[in-house]
Design a protein around this motif. Structure first.
Motif, PDB file in Angstrom:
ATOM      1  N   TYR A   1      -3.033   1.462   5.399  1.00  0.00           N
ATOM      2  CA  TYR A   1      -2.005   0.456   5.669  1.00  0.00           C
ATOM      3  C   TYR A   1      -2.206  -0.172   7.043  1.00  0.00           C
ATOM      4  CZ  TYR A   1       2.479  -1.286   7.371  1.00  0.00           C
ATOM      5  OH  TYR A   1       3.457  -2.045   7.952  1.00  0.00           O
ATOM      6  N   SER A   2      -2.481   0.644   8.050  1.00  0.00           N
ATOM      7  CA  SER A   2      -2.671   0.134   9.408  1.00  0.00           C
ATOM      8  C   SER A   2      -3.870  -0.796   9.483  1.00  0.00           C
ATOM      9  CB  SER A   2      -2.853   1.301  10.384  1.00  0.00           C
ATOM     10  OG  SER A   2      -1.720   2.145  10.397  1.00  0.00           O
TER      11      SER A   2
ATOM     12  N   VAL B   1      -1.959  10.800   5.841  1.00  0.00           N
ATOM     13  CA  VAL B   1      -2.898  10.225   6.806  1.00  0.00           C
ATOM     14  C   VAL B   1      -3.685   9.086   6.177  1.00  0.00           C
ATOM     15  CG1 VAL B   1      -5.001  10.682   8.126  1.00  0.00           C
ATOM     16  CG2 VAL B   1      -3.096  12.283   8.242  1.00  0.00           C
ATOM     17  N   CYS B   2      -4.164   9.276   4.955  1.00  0.00           N
ATOM     18  CA  CYS B   2      -4.965   8.235   4.300  1.00  0.00           C
ATOM     19  C   CYS B   2      -4.130   7.005   3.978  1.00  0.00           C
ATOM     20  CB  CYS B   2      -5.598   8.803   3.022  1.00  0.00           C
ATOM     21  SG  CYS B   2      -6.913   9.980   3.337  1.00  0.00           S
ATOM     22  N   PHE B   3      -2.928   7.202   3.434  1.00  0.00           N
ATOM     23  CA  PHE B   3      -2.071   6.056   3.120  1.00  0.00           C
ATOM     24  C   PHE B   3      -1.747   5.258   4.382  1.00  0.00           C
ATOM     25  CE2 PHE B   3      -1.193   7.607  -1.151  1.00  0.00           C
ATOM     26  CZ  PHE B   3      -0.861   6.444  -1.835  1.00  0.00           C
TER      27      PHE B   3
ATOM     28  N   ARG C   1       0.821  -1.218   0.000  1.00  0.00           N
ATOM     29  CA  ARG C   1       0.000   0.000   0.000  1.00  0.00           C
ATOM     30  C   ARG C   1       0.855   1.268   0.000  1.00  0.00           C
ATOM     31  NH1 ARG C   1      -5.521   0.105  -1.057  1.00  0.00           N
ATOM     32  NH2 ARG C   1      -6.516  -1.728  -0.158  1.00  0.00           N
ATOM     33  N   LEU C   2       2.077   1.180   0.526  1.00  0.00           N
ATOM     34  CA  LEU C   2       2.910   2.364   0.701  1.00  0.00           C
ATOM     35  C   LEU C   2       3.680   2.653  -0.573  1.00  0.00           C
ATOM     36  CD1 LEU C   2       4.282   1.516   4.265  1.00  0.00           C
ATOM     37  CD2 LEU C   2       2.314   2.943   3.677  1.00  0.00           C
ATOM     38  N   SER C   3       3.404   3.789  -1.172  1.00  0.00           N
ATOM     39  CA  SER C   3       4.043   4.184  -2.425  1.00  0.00           C
ATOM     40  C   SER C   3       4.954   5.382  -2.181  1.00  0.00           C
ATOM     41  CB  SER C   3       2.981   4.545  -3.478  1.00  0.00           C
ATOM     42  OG  SER C   3       3.575   5.115  -4.617  1.00  0.00           O
TER      43      SER C   3
END
Length: 477
Positions: free
Chosen positions: A400-401, A394-396, A346-348
């Motif tokens: 992810y969390s 915040v959204c990313f 998810r982390l780009s």
């Protein structure tokens, strides 16, 4: 790896010569929701988002009524501020409120994990209705403060429950957009709530605000009772095993905080706390600067905030769509190479790297705009870019969390909330002194530098994605 009819992915397991595919996916935790149509999913989404929208309106909508409350209940400015927003010199009440609104969602999250999302939504919403009715009937300021506290107890449930329901209803490949919209839509109503409630106060008096909210929450209560299904399937399975028997149990809200023992999640929540520390400090500074330095009245300051609200919304909508797109592409590539699928996909860095510089640059520019007393429009634009970049992060990080901890979305959001509010509480208490000692320019330059320097923690998390696999297999609290 194969695709199931609902869009989720399952690993192929066998004893053939093919290399087994290790899939760390969260959709399997959501089997009970696979039968829901898209129409039903978005009906649930709209219902829980409406609760959060109404809570945002209730928080900021009281401000226009404070002068009339002060006159009608024969009290002082300081006391009336305990029921809403206090001036910059009286910061201890909002500090305490920030702390409590961070702690209470952990309690609601524990109850919802044990007894289900739907009954907790109904109970908390009923408490909110009673709090607003009591506020409308208040005959003195002490009674109003008590019922405002009752209202906050009920309203705090939606902070944790909303994210929990979304993670249980939406599959991985559509969860990012849903969570981002759930963040952005309530924020977009923040700027217009003083306008709506101001009109009610002007026409019908300050009590009309609370009657308005009581009616709206009652309508939502009907929707919850008739249209919100139970989405906590872990609770469903426990009910089936116990054949519907009810056994009261002691609730330990601190149990939720055990999630913070996971290093990747702890780093994520700390960085979100840092972002909200800086953003809250900027909001306090913005209110002071545009009311005293630029001589705007309360309505004018509220209108100036709308550009920042626009930044929030653009950042949230952009991040949600981008997160889903990046995740789908990386899952497809991993499937073709027969590699594992991890939430870290998810982390780009292509998105988060520029967003960090936009966020930090916006806050730094704002600080120097206030320091040099330039035209007020430049500070507004700077804040807009800062909050746009912050919302992308915040959204990313939220998405992810949630994907790291399948089945405990409410507890995950509660942990994020309590860490975030701890940083906000500190910001509330120290920002005025820091601005006086360092000046706006130096203070927000330091803040921006810290945000950029610490943003590289995501590189560490991505580089060690296999190291965090135990986080997703260990039993959750």
């Amino acid at each position: 790896m194969t695709n199931t009819p609902d869009g989720s992915r399952k690993a192929k397991v066998g004893t053939d010569d093919e290399t087994p595919v290790i899939v760390v996916d969260t959709v399997k935790e959501n089997d009970a929701m696979k039968g829901l149509s898209q129409e039903k999913k978005y009906r649930i989404f709209m219902l829980i988002t409406a609760v959060q929208v109404l809570n945002q309106l209730a928080i900021s909508g009281l401000y226009p009524a404070l002068p009339e409350i002060r006159t009608n209940l024969h009290t002082t400015e300081t006391v009336t501020n305990a029921t809403g927003k206090c001036p910059l010199e009286e910061l201890y009440v909002p500090a305490a409120y920030s702390f409590l609104t961070g702690v209470l969602p952990t309690l609601w999250a524990c109850y919802s994990a044990m007894y289900g999302r739907r009954p907790i939504y109904a109970i908390s919403n009923l408490i909110t209705i009673l709090g607003n009715v009591g506020s409308a009937l208040s005959v003195n300021i002490a009674m109003l403060i008590v019922f405002r506290a009752v209202t906050s107890v009920g309203a705090s449930a939606c902070v944790a429950l909303g994210a929990g329901v979304i993670t249980e209803v939406f599959n991985d490949n559509e969860r990012g957009r849903a969570l981002s919209w759930n963040n952005a839509i309530p924020i977009s109503f923040t700027a217009i709530s003083p306008i709506i409630c101001g009109a009610l106060v002007e026409r019908f008096g300050w009590r009309s605000i609370f009657w308005f909210f009581a009616i709206c929450y009652t309508v939502l209560q009907i929707g919850i009772l008739f249209f919100l299904p139970e989405t906590n399937l872990r609770r469903r399975s426990k009910e089936a095993e116990s054949k519907g028997t009810f056994t009261p149990r002691f609730i330990n809200p601190l149990k939720t905080l055990k999630l913070l023992k996971r290093p990747n999640f702890l780093l994520t929540t700390i960085y979100m706390g840092l972002m909200f520390f800086v953003n809250y400090a900027v909001n306090i500074s913005f209110t002071w600067a545009y009311s005293t330095q630029y001589n705007f009245n309360s309505t004018g300051v509220g209108l100036c905030f709308m550009l920042g609200t626009f930044g929030y919304c653009v950042g949230a909508f952009t991040a949600g769509s981008l997160s889903d797109r990046v995740y789908r592409r990386r899952v497809q590539e991993a499937t073709e190479r027969r590699e594992g699928v991890y939430p870290e996909m998810r982390l780009s860095q292509i998105a988060l790297g520029p967003a960090a510089f936009v966020m930090a640059g916006g806050y730094i520019a704002y600080g120097w705009c206030i320091e040099k007393n330039v035209h007020f429009a430049f500070g507004m634009v700077a804040v807009m870019f800062g909050q746009l970049g912050m919302m992308i992060w915040v959204c990313f990080l939220t998405i992810y969390s949630m994907q790291c901890f399948p089945g405990v979305g409410a507890s995950t959001q509660a942990c994020i909330q309590i860490v975030k509010n701890m940083f906000i509480t500190v910001a509330t208490l120290v920002v005025i002194e820091l601005q006086g000692a360092l000046g706006h320019g130096i203070l927000y330059s330091i803040c921006g530098g810290v945000l950029i320097a610490t943003s590289y923690f995501t590189v560490y998390i991505q580089a060690n994605k296999k190291k965090w696999e135990w986080v997703r297999t260990e039993k959750h609290p």
